[in-house]
Design a protein around this motif. Structure first.
Motif, PDB file in Angstrom:
ATOM      1  N   ASP A 107      44.002  45.442  39.252  1.00  0.00           N
ATOM      2  CA  ASP A 107      42.970  44.580  38.675  1.00  0.00           C
ATOM      3  C   ASP A 107      43.382  43.111  38.675  1.00  0.00           C
ATOM      4  O   ASP A 107      42.731  42.274  38.048  1.00  0.00           O
ATOM      5  CB  ASP A 107      42.644  45.026  37.245  1.00  0.00           C
ATOM      6  CG  ASP A 107      43.845  44.933  36.318  1.00  0.00           C
ATOM      7  OD1 ASP A 107      44.989  44.916  36.823  1.00  0.00           O
ATOM      8  OD2 ASP A 107      43.645  44.880  35.087  1.00  0.00           O
ATOM      9  N   ILE A 108      44.468  42.769  39.389  1.00  0.00           N
ATOM     10  CA  ILE A 108      44.972  41.400  39.444  1.00  0.00           C
ATOM     11  C   ILE A 108      44.803  40.849  40.862  1.00  0.00           C
ATOM     12  O   ILE A 108      45.109  41.526  41.842  1.00  0.00           O
ATOM     13  CB  ILE A 108      46.474  41.339  39.052  1.00  0.00           C
ATOM     14  CG1 ILE A 108      46.673  41.869  37.629  1.00  0.00           C
ATOM     15  CG2 ILE A 108      47.008  39.915  39.177  1.00  0.00           C
ATOM     16  CD1 ILE A 108      46.034  41.029  36.548  1.00  0.00           C
ATOM     17  N   ASN A 109      44.336  39.596  40.954  1.00  0.00           N
ATOM     18  CA  ASN A 109      44.150  38.977  42.270  1.00  0.00           C
ATOM     19  C   ASN A 109      45.136  37.849  42.554  1.00  0.00           C
ATOM     20  O   ASN A 109      45.231  37.388  43.696  1.00  0.00           O
ATOM     21  CB  ASN A 109      42.729  38.428  42.404  1.00  0.00           C
ATOM     22  CG  ASN A 109      41.713  39.526  42.670  1.00  0.00           C
ATOM     23  OD1 ASN A 109      42.068  40.606  43.135  1.00  0.00           O
ATOM     24  ND2 ASN A 109      40.454  39.258  42.373  1.00  0.00           N
ATOM     25  N   ARG A 139      46.042  38.010  46.565  1.00  0.00           N
ATOM     26  CA  ARG A 139      45.549  39.042  47.471  1.00  0.00           C
ATOM     27  C   ARG A 139      45.098  38.425  48.793  1.00  0.00           C
ATOM     28  O   ARG A 139      44.336  37.462  48.813  1.00  0.00           O
ATOM     29  CB  ARG A 139      44.407  39.823  46.835  1.00  0.00           C
ATOM     30  CG  ARG A 139      44.860  40.717  45.706  1.00  0.00           C
ATOM     31  CD  ARG A 139      43.847  41.814  45.372  1.00  0.00           C
ATOM     32  NE  ARG A 139      44.437  42.707  44.381  1.00  0.00           N
ATOM     33  CZ  ARG A 139      45.242  43.717  44.678  1.00  0.00           C
ATOM     34  NH1 ARG A 139      45.523  43.972  45.943  1.00  0.00           N
ATOM     35  NH2 ARG A 139      45.745  44.482  43.730  1.00  0.00           N
ATOM     36  N   VAL A 142      41.552  37.130  49.718  1.00  0.00           N
ATOM     37  CA  VAL A 142      40.869  36.789  48.469  1.00  0.00           C
ATOM     38  C   VAL A 142      41.237  35.367  48.042  1.00  0.00           C
ATOM     39  O   VAL A 142      40.381  34.556  47.710  1.00  0.00           O
ATOM     40  CB  VAL A 142      41.224  37.790  47.348  1.00  0.00           C
ATOM     41  CG1 VAL A 142      40.598  37.369  46.018  1.00  0.00           C
ATOM     42  CG2 VAL A 142      40.754  39.197  47.735  1.00  0.00           C
ATOM     43  N   PRO A 158      39.381  34.317  42.750  1.00  0.00           N
ATOM     44  CA  PRO A 158      38.445  34.774  41.727  1.00  0.00           C
ATOM     45  C   PRO A 158      39.085  35.923  40.955  1.00  0.00           C
ATOM     46  O   PRO A 158      39.995  36.591  41.460  1.00  0.00           O
ATOM     47  CB  PRO A 158      37.243  35.244  42.540  1.00  0.00           C
ATOM     48  CG  PRO A 158      37.839  35.685  43.844  1.00  0.00           C
ATOM     49  CD  PRO A 158      39.004  34.782  44.098  1.00  0.00           C
ATOM     50  N   GLY A 159      38.632  36.162  39.764  1.00  0.00           N
ATOM     51  CA  GLY A 159      39.125  37.308  39.008  1.00  0.00           C
ATOM     52  C   GLY A 159      40.389  37.026  38.219  1.00  0.00           C
ATOM     53  O   GLY A 159      40.759  35.884  37.984  1.00  0.00           O
ATOM     54  N   LYS A 160      41.073  38.088  37.829  1.00  0.00           N
ATOM     55  CA  LYS A 160      42.208  37.997  36.918  1.00  0.00           C
ATOM     56  C   LYS A 160      43.489  37.553  37.619  1.00  0.00           C
ATOM     57  O   LYS A 160      43.717  37.854  38.788  1.00  0.00           O
ATOM     58  CB  LYS A 160      42.451  39.355  36.247  1.00  0.00           C
ATOM     59  CG  LYS A 160      41.335  39.814  35.312  1.00  0.00           C
ATOM     60  CD  LYS A 160      41.700  41.151  34.662  1.00  0.00           C
ATOM     61  CE  LYS A 160      40.600  41.620  33.723  1.00  0.00           C
ATOM     62  NZ  LYS A 160      40.957  42.925  33.088  1.00  0.00           N
ATOM     63  N   THR A 161      44.299  36.829  36.854  1.00  0.00           N
ATOM     64  CA  THR A 161      45.618  36.426  37.325  1.00  0.00           C
ATOM     65  C   THR A 161      46.658  36.802  36.275  1.00  0.00           C
ATOM     66  O   THR A 161      46.324  37.110  35.133  1.00  0.00           O
ATOM     67  CB  THR A 161      45.687  34.911  37.571  1.00  0.00           C
ATOM     68  OG1 THR A 161      45.378  34.215  36.349  1.00  0.00           O
ATOM     69  CG2 THR A 161      44.717  34.484  38.662  1.00  0.00           C
ATOM     70  N   SER A 216      43.594  29.292  32.361  1.00  0.00           N
ATOM     71  CA  SER A 216      44.761  29.522  33.211  1.00  0.00           C
ATOM     72  C   SER A 216      45.489  28.202  33.437  1.00  0.00           C
ATOM     73  O   SER A 216      44.953  27.123  33.154  1.00  0.00           O
ATOM     74  CB  SER A 216      44.315  30.106  34.548  1.00  0.00           C
ATOM     75  OG  SER A 216      43.649  29.113  35.323  1.00  0.00           O
TER      76      SER A 216
END
Length: 286
Positions: A107-109, A139, A142, A158-161, A216
């Motif tokens: 679930d991490i990008n 990723r 990504v 995009p998304g979680k880090t 972030s």
């Protein structure tokens, strides 16, 4: 061969730096790609000797060079790590990468590394320079290079880090031990930054990262940059240098550290502001 990640490195006349970086990562057995911008020293020879795949591309600025690298190397691993040639992977970061398991990061990008910046052999610990988190692992397909920057480069996902606070990345440009080299380099950078800021004033550039003081590391820096752009030209270098020296304890850095903060936090910023004013006058005449 490492199935989790590959390394991408930008180079230009990095024979003094590249061997130490490649030595620090070679036992990770990861595919390594080097995008060079016209080196005339032994950089290409060194990269090839370490088994790296090497391409060349004329340099315009760092964001565009990273964009070219990510689009032209056929990276097959699920993760990409983008490094500068003057950086070194520490043993602590090496162990974290050696133990990295893609299944644990579904679930991490993107992953931030904690950078330790050195200047003339001195770790710059204060004045906003530590901890300093850089999104360096993302990723494949990504993450991308932020082309809305003209000099500073950053990757965006995009998304979680996630932040690896103890996975240190050392950064020390040995060529900058020569202050004449440092000033010449930053003279060129000041042109890029001045042009970028003028284009932001003209609404030709926008921030890709959403400014958020509580977000972030990159969102926080975007918030601070937005504040910086609102401050009066000519005055803001004094304010910034004072902030770094006193509020962020740069005064305790020692002679070498104080010299760095003066050069990077005042001299360079003042030079940029002077060039912005020149560009504004030229634009007004058109």
């Amino acid at each position: 061969m490492n199935k989790n990640f590959s390394f991408v490195i930008l180079t230009f006349n990095e024979e003094i730096h590249l061997p130490r970086l490649l030595e620090s990562i070679k036992n990770l057995n990861a595919k390594t790609y080097i995008l060079d911008s016209g080196s005339t020293d032994k950089t290409l020879e060194i990269g090839t000797a370490y088994g790296a795949e090497v391409l060349q591309n004329p340099f315009e600025n760092h964001p565009k060079q990273w964009d070219h690298a990510l689009k032209n190397f056929q990276i097959a691993t699920p993760w990409t790590i983008g490094l500068d040639a003057d950086q070194i992977v520490t043993p602590e970061l090496f162990r974290m990468l050696a133990n990295f398991n893609n299944d644990e990061y579904r679930d991490i990008n993107g992953i931030y590394f904690n950078r330790k910046n050195f200047f003339q052999g001195k770790w710059i610990r204060f004045g906003t320079f530590y901890p300093f988190y850089l999104l360096k692992m993302f990723r494949t397909g990504v993450g991308f290079s932020d082309l809305n920057e003209n000099m500073d480069h950053r990757f965006i996902v995009p998304g979680k880090t996630e932040i690896w606070k103890k996975g240190w990345l050392l950064e020390e440009n040995l060529k900058e031990n020569d202050i004449a080299f440092w000033k010449s380099k930053h003279e060129r950078y000041s042109d890029l930054v001045a042009r970028e800021e003028l284009e932001r004033m003209q609404k030709l550039r926008v921030q890709r990262v959403t400014p958020n003081l509580l977000g972030s590391p990159d969102e926080k820096r975007a918030w601070l940059k937005r504040l910086w752009w609102k401050l009066p030209l000519g005055f803001r270098p004094y304010l910034y240098f004072s902030y770094r020296m006193f509020f962020k304890l740069g005064i305790f850095e020692g002679a070498t550290g104080i010299k760095f903060h003066y050069l990077q936090g005042f001299w360079f910023r003042q030079l940029v502001d002077k060039k912005i004013k020149i560009l504004q006058k030229q634009a007004d005449k058109i």
